[in-house]
Scaffold this motif. Structure first.
Motif, mmCIF file in Angstrom:
data_model
loop_
_atom_site.group_PDB
_atom_site.id
_atom_site.type_symbol
_atom_site.label_atom_id
_atom_site.label_comp_id
_atom_site.label_asym_id
_atom_site.label_seq_id
_atom_site.Cartn_x
_atom_site.Cartn_y
_atom_site.Cartn_z
ATOM 1 N N UNK A 277 0.834 -1.208 0.000
ATOM 2 C CA UNK A 277 0.000 0.000 0.000
ATOM 3 C C UNK A 277 0.867 1.257 0.000
ATOM 4 N N UNK A 278 2.015 1.204 0.646
ATOM 5 C CA UNK A 278 2.944 2.339 0.661
ATOM 6 C C UNK A 278 4.287 1.952 0.045
ATOM 7 N N UNK A 279 4.875 0.877 0.535
ATOM 8 C CA UNK A 279 6.142 0.374 0.015
ATOM 9 C C UNK A 279 5.822 -0.419 -1.248
ATOM 10 N N UNK A 280 5.982 0.236 -2.399
ATOM 11 C CA UNK A 280 5.395 -0.291 -3.625
ATOM 12 C C UNK A 280 6.428 -0.362 -4.758
ATOM 13 N N UNK A 281 6.341 -1.392 -5.603
ATOM 14 C CA UNK A 281 7.213 -1.446 -6.777
ATOM 15 C C UNK A 281 7.055 -0.196 -7.642
ATOM 16 N N UNK A 282 8.161 0.238 -8.242
ATOM 17 C CA UNK A 282 8.137 1.456 -9.064
ATOM 18 C C UNK A 282 7.131 1.352 -10.199
ATOM 19 N N UNK A 283 6.919 0.133 -10.705
ATOM 20 C CA UNK A 283 6.002 -0.055 -11.835
ATOM 21 C C UNK A 283 4.546 0.214 -11.464
ATOM 22 N N UNK A 284 4.245 0.273 -10.156
ATOM 23 C CA UNK A 284 2.869 0.484 -9.703
ATOM 24 C C UNK A 284 2.639 1.894 -9.164
ATOM 25 N N UNK A 285 3.535 2.807 -9.445
ATOM 26 C CA UNK A 285 3.378 4.193 -9.004
ATOM 27 C C UNK A 285 3.287 5.119 -10.212
ATOM 28 N N UNK A 286 2.117 5.732 -10.440
ATOM 29 C CA UNK A 286 0.843 5.403 -9.783
ATOM 30 C C UNK A 286 0.202 4.197 -10.457
ATOM 31 N N UNK A 287 -0.898 3.708 -9.873
ATOM 32 C CA UNK A 287 -1.653 2.652 -10.529
ATOM 33 C C UNK A 287 -2.223 3.173 -11.837
ATOM 34 N N UNK A 288 -2.144 2.361 -12.877
ATOM 35 C CA UNK A 288 -2.818 2.649 -14.141
ATOM 36 C C UNK A 288 -4.012 1.714 -14.224
ATOM 37 N N UNK A 289 -5.197 2.270 -14.059
ATOM 38 C CA UNK A 289 -6.405 1.442 -13.995
ATOM 39 C C UNK A 289 -6.910 0.995 -15.354
ATOM 40 N N UNK A 290 -6.286 1.430 -16.432
ATOM 41 C CA UNK A 290 -6.803 1.138 -17.770
ATOM 42 C C UNK A 290 -6.260 -0.157 -18.356
ATOM 43 N N UNK A 291 -5.149 -0.673 -17.810
ATOM 44 C CA UNK A 291 -4.502 -1.834 -18.421
ATOM 45 C C UNK A 291 -3.645 -2.559 -17.389
ATOM 46 N N UNK A 292 -2.965 -3.629 -17.840
ATOM 47 C CA UNK A 292 -2.073 -4.382 -16.976
ATOM 48 C C UNK A 292 -0.926 -3.497 -16.491
ATOM 49 N N UNK A 293 -0.532 -3.713 -15.228
ATOM 50 C CA UNK A 293 0.633 -3.026 -14.650
ATOM 51 C C UNK A 293 1.673 -4.096 -14.316
ATOM 52 N N UNK A 294 2.492 -4.451 -15.288
ATOM 53 C CA UNK A 294 3.445 -5.543 -15.098
ATOM 54 C C UNK A 294 4.567 -5.156 -14.142
ATOM 55 N N UNK A 295 4.970 -6.091 -13.271
ATOM 56 C CA UNK A 295 6.106 -5.861 -12.385
ATOM 57 C C UNK A 295 6.702 -7.205 -11.972
ATOM 58 N N UNK A 296 8.035 -7.261 -11.744
ATOM 59 C CA UNK A 296 8.702 -8.542 -11.485
ATOM 60 C C UNK A 296 8.839 -8.908 -10.020
#
Length: 477
Positions: A277-296
């Motif tokens: 919720x706070x400590x988040x992968x860089x790929x999820x900042x910010x959330x993109x609600x329109x499509x997949x948010x890929x992260x490893x």
């Protein structure tokens, strides 16, 4: 953006939504309904539950609206300064990430059914609800009472609104406790005797204190554990920035069995308040609600959290050694009995959550970021303890991750971490290169059975395979 959520015909299971956008200065406006929800990394296409979608100007005149994609609409504003989208959403499913309405309850995950206007996602939002005198609203902070049973709640932006599930019901049971001046609310919907609330509150407070002790602070001013007990078997929880939504059942089973599930789920979800919720992968900042948010790195978000969920229950004294060993054995079995020969690494399965992460795949393809991720986290923890003579552990890793990538100072934006950031901090704590660990446990696909056993010796534990090849955890005398 201002929202009204209600139901004109509760028996139909349709929720009605109104979303008003003000200060419009363009001839066209694009409206988006999220295609997925944080905490479950798969497209869920919530728009399939919308029956009617119409948009009106401030005079009540219907505006021309057309679909741009499966969940995005274009509105011709024709000079309107304010527009209001009016639509309904079919809500007849109960899980920790869904919405539901009938004559007795209104349960909403706003990310399912609240649209946002392009360009307005960072603007403050107001939600208006209605409740009767005998109803309560579980899950929402700072409720402002208006006239005629109406309640108004303000949100920082759409991300805040989308991450704030709630229940409106006359059947809610409520209690709370405080740790470091933070109020933790416990809400139950469904068949749970109030006589259990005292025990629940006591044990929840113990593991809450232990988790706050690790990170040094709690990142929210108030928190809500919202649990719906169903008459059918169920086990599901979803994390949110200041709450968790949990669905458990059946209510007819032995309470001790249900209680163990509740403790494990609640401890896991509370840990997520920091870790994702706070400590988040860089790929999820910010959330993109329109499509997949890929992260490893979902093995950090979910695997580390799975490991800590049970560990915190053990450290706090809520679980004894026997129960903790039972929980360890559970995810050892889930991995080694079913996915030990899988062709994917943790990184590959993190990425492919969006493909088939929550459904059964073809044989020997993917691993669980929860189960193998927890095993990898335990190996890391025990290795750091071993090389540091128990002066350091994975606690120090999470503490540094929080300080550098999760903690927000004076409203500064969150800073997401990368795979390299995680490895760098692990190596900083271990005070040695961990290339071998990441190559074998995170990027590799070979079995971790022997490696885990090597480190379990330090705990006087051992995993063995029976004649059918199934794993069992043994305590060495």
């Amino acid at each position: 953006m201002n929202y009204k959520i209600y139901s004109k015909n509760k028996s139909s299971h349709f929720i009605d939504i109104e979303c008003s956008i003000e200060n419009i200065k363009t001839d066209e406006m694009e409206l988006q309904l999220p295609a997925w929800r944080p905490g479950r990394y798969e497209l869920q296409n919530f728009a399939k539950n919308i029956q009617i979608f119409e948009v009106f100007d401030e005079k009540g005149q219907k505006l021309q609206t057309s679909k741009m994609s499966k969940d995005r609409w274009k509105v011709q504003t024709h000079g309107a300064k304010t527009i209001t989208a009016k639509y309904n959403y079919y809500a007849n499913l109960v899980n920790a990430g869904s919405s539901f309405v009938d004559e007795n309850i209104l349960y909403v995950n706003p990310v399912n059914l609240c649209i946002y206007a392009e360009g307005y996602i960072n603007e403050p939002c107001i939600l208006e609800l209605h409740k009767t005198d005998n109803q309560e609203i579980a899950g929402l902070n700072d409720q402002q009472k208006l006239d005629n049973g109406k309640v108004s709640i303000a949100f920082n932006d759409f991300y805040h609104l989308a991450d704030s599930p709630f229940i409106v019901s006359s059947n809610l049971k409520h209690d709370f406790y405080e740790v470091d001046k933070v109020r933790f609310n416990i809400w139950f919907e469904g068949n749970l005797s109030r006589e259990h609330l005292g025990r629940i509150k006591s044990d929840f407070k113990k593991f809450t204190k232990e988790q706050i002790k690790l990170f040094g602070e709690f990142p929210e001013k108030e928190y809500h554990f919202i649990t719906w007990i169903l008459p059918v078997p169920y086990y599901h929880g979803v994390e949110h920035r200041s709450s968790t939504m949990q669905v458990l059942g059946p209510d007819s089973q032995d309470f001790e069995e249900l209680y163990i599930d509740l403790l494990g789920l609640a401890s896991h979800e509370l840990f997520h308040t920091w870790n994702i919720c706070k400590l988040r992968p860089a790929e999820l900042l910010p959330y993109n609600y329109t499509k997949e948010n890929y992260f490893p790195t979902c093995f950090v978000a979910e695997g580390v959290t799975t490991y800590y969920g049970d560990l915190m229950l053990y450290r706090s004294g809520v679980f004894d050694q026997k129960q903790y060993s039972k929980e360890l054995e559970a995810y050892y079995k889930r991995h080694f009995d079913h996915a030990d020969r899988a062709s994917q690494s943790l990184v590959e399965s993190s990425w492919d959550l969006w493909l088939d992460g929550y459904t059964q795949s073809i044989p020997d393809r993917k691993v669980s970021v929860y189960h193998k991720g927890a095993i990898a986290a335990q190996i890391l923890d025990l290795h750091i303890q071993k090389v540091s003579l128990k002066t350091r552990s994975i606690d120090n890793v999470m503490e540094l991750m929080w300080k550098r990538f999760g903690k927000s100072e004076n409203g500064t934006p969150l800073k997401g971490y990368t795979m390299k950031d995680y490895q760098d901090i692990c190596e900083e704590v271990a005070q040695e290169s961990l290339d071998w660990y990441f190559e074998k446990c995170i990027l590799g696909t070979e079995s971790l059975f022997d490696l885990l056993n090597k480190y379990l010796q330090d705990l006087d534990l051992q995993i063995v395979k029976n004649e059918d090849g199934l794993v069992k955890l043994m305590i060495n005398d």
